[in-house]
Design an enzyme around this catalytic site. Structure first.
Site, PDB file in Angstrom:
ATOM      1  N   GLU A 164       0.772  -1.245   0.000  1.00 13.41           N
ATOM      2  CA  GLU A 164       0.000   0.000   0.000  1.00 13.41           C
ATOM      3  C   GLU A 164       0.808   1.303   0.000  1.00 13.41           C
ATOM      4  O   GLU A 164       0.697   2.121   0.920  1.00 13.41           O
ATOM      5  CB  GLU A 164      -0.971   0.010   1.180  1.00 13.41           C
ATOM      6  N   GLU A 278      -6.353  -7.625   0.351  1.00 18.47           N
ATOM      7  CA  GLU A 278      -7.088  -7.128   1.514  1.00 18.47           C
ATOM      8  C   GLU A 278      -8.479  -6.684   1.083  1.00 18.47           C
ATOM      9  O   GLU A 278      -8.639  -6.027   0.052  1.00 18.47           O
ATOM     10  CB  GLU A 278      -6.384  -5.926   2.159  1.00 18.47           C
TER      11      GLU A 278
END
Length: 379
Positions: A164, A278
């Site tokens: 991320e 995720e």
């Protein structure tokens, strides 16, 4: 003493070597992952135990019992390595712990992913000089991790380069990072699957809007045959997220198909397999029926689109497994795996009591091969 514990028989060693030579393509690896779960807020915390209960081997028994077939193990490295060369070695204490936890997963034949997580010292580099220095640290991490875990069969373990990016990372830095890290991994893991991600928290919309941005995943196909893509999605975030609770209490299915369909087309055209690493919907969402419907749709979408998917579980707002009580949110499990219809409730209804399932007794362990203790492998 051998690297993974006491000596085992020549047959065991032969089996290990044979398994390691059976290089699995990214499409095969993603297919084997199926629906999985994250060991979140654990090895990625500033200190293990600070954000969630420490990892225990029994959690992996619980994952198998619940029906999960893969585990993503987020790992934050910055606090455990030096700021000066060589930064980290294969004897690093935190790497020992990662090795142990990964071993628990591998022993149960759970397809496993290890990454660098919350290592914002790279993403937050203030300038080019700082980025170059921090990139050296990241390369050293992956060289050490790659060497330490090189004997784990390719079909059971993959690496995720960087989780991320969302601060100062540019497309140029992203591509330079990938170009620097991959050779460090390939030095000891020539055929291991490696997941790359995009910017904006690995949001799939960024890939759709910038289809040619990741230099190693061009239109002609991956520059390395064992590369794959990872994305994350908590969309719609006003329904699924928010540290103080969601601001919306309904969602439309086209929010999911709106990114999933073009992403599947992007991957198919480039022969790039995809992991939804995720996804999750907060427990603070008071529309219990809507929350379960969202998990059901995400599980269904992943299966129909050929994506692997690992749900975020963090012992916090996105908790699926109550680690201390050893119980599951049964409603989410049923929704995620499509096991039974989701009951329709009023949109504004408060969260109903969670139905839970008792986990296996923590004293249960798989038998070690031939009665011998093997650190990673069980045959």
């Amino acid at each position: 003493m051998d690297r993974f514990g006491p000596r085992v028989s020549m047959l065991t060693i032969a089996l290990l070597n044979a398994a390691h030579t059976l290089a699995r393509s990214p499409s095969d690896f993603v297919r084997s992952m199926g629906i999985g779960i994250n060991l979140g807020n654990t090895l990625d915390a500033p200190e293990e135990g600070k954000w969630a209960p420490p990892a225990q081997e029994v959690y992996f028994d619980a994952y198998v019992s619940a029906g999960f077939t893969s585990v993503r193990v987020p790992c934050s490295w910055g606090r455990h390595i030096s700021d000066a060369p060589p930064y980290i070695t294969v004897h690093n204490k935190f790497l020992d712990r990662v090795h142990e936890v990964v071993g628990w997963s591998i022993k149960r034949n759970l397809t496993t992913v290890v990454n660098t997580h919350h290592d914002d010292w790279l993403d937050g580099s203030k300038n080019e000089t700082a980025f170059a220095h921090n990139l050296e640290r990241l390369v050293a991490i992956w060289a050490a991790v790659g060497e330490r875990l090189s004997d784990v069969p390719d079909e059971l373990l993959a690496f995720e380069v960087y989780n991320e990016p969302h601060l100062q990372m540019t497309t140029d830095w992203l591509n330079r990072m990938n170009a620097a890290v991959l050779p460090a991994i390939r030095a000891t893991n020539p055929t291991r699957v490696v997941f790359l991600g995009g910017l904006k928290l690995m949001n799939p919309h960024w890939i759709i809007q910038h289809p040619d941005a990741i230099a190693m995943l061009p239109a002609s196909g991956p520059a390395d045959p064992y590369l794959a893509l990872e994305v994350h999605s908590y969309d719609p975030f006003d329904f699924c997220g928010g540290s103080k609770g969601p601001t919306a209490h309904s969602w439309e299915p086209d929010v999911i198909s709106g990114w999933a369909d073009p992403l599947r087309a992007w991957g198919s055209s480039r022969n790039v397999s995809i992991l939804l690493g995720e996804f999750g919907c907060t427990k603070l969402q008071t529309n219990r029926s809507g929350r379960l419907s969202w998990y059901r749709e995400m599980g269904s979408m992943a299966r129909s689109h050929g994506f692997a998917a690992t749900a975020w579980d963090d012992s916090g707002h996105f908790e699926l497994l109550h680690r201390s009580a050893r119980t599951w949110d049964e409603g989410v499990l049923n929704a995620l795996f499509g096991r039974k219809p989701v009951e329709k409730l009023a949109i504004a209804e408060e969260v109903e009591d969670v139905v839970v399932r008792e986990l296996p007794d923590p004293s249960w362990r798989p038998m070690d091969w031939a009665g011998e203790k093997v650190h990673l492998y069980t045959f």
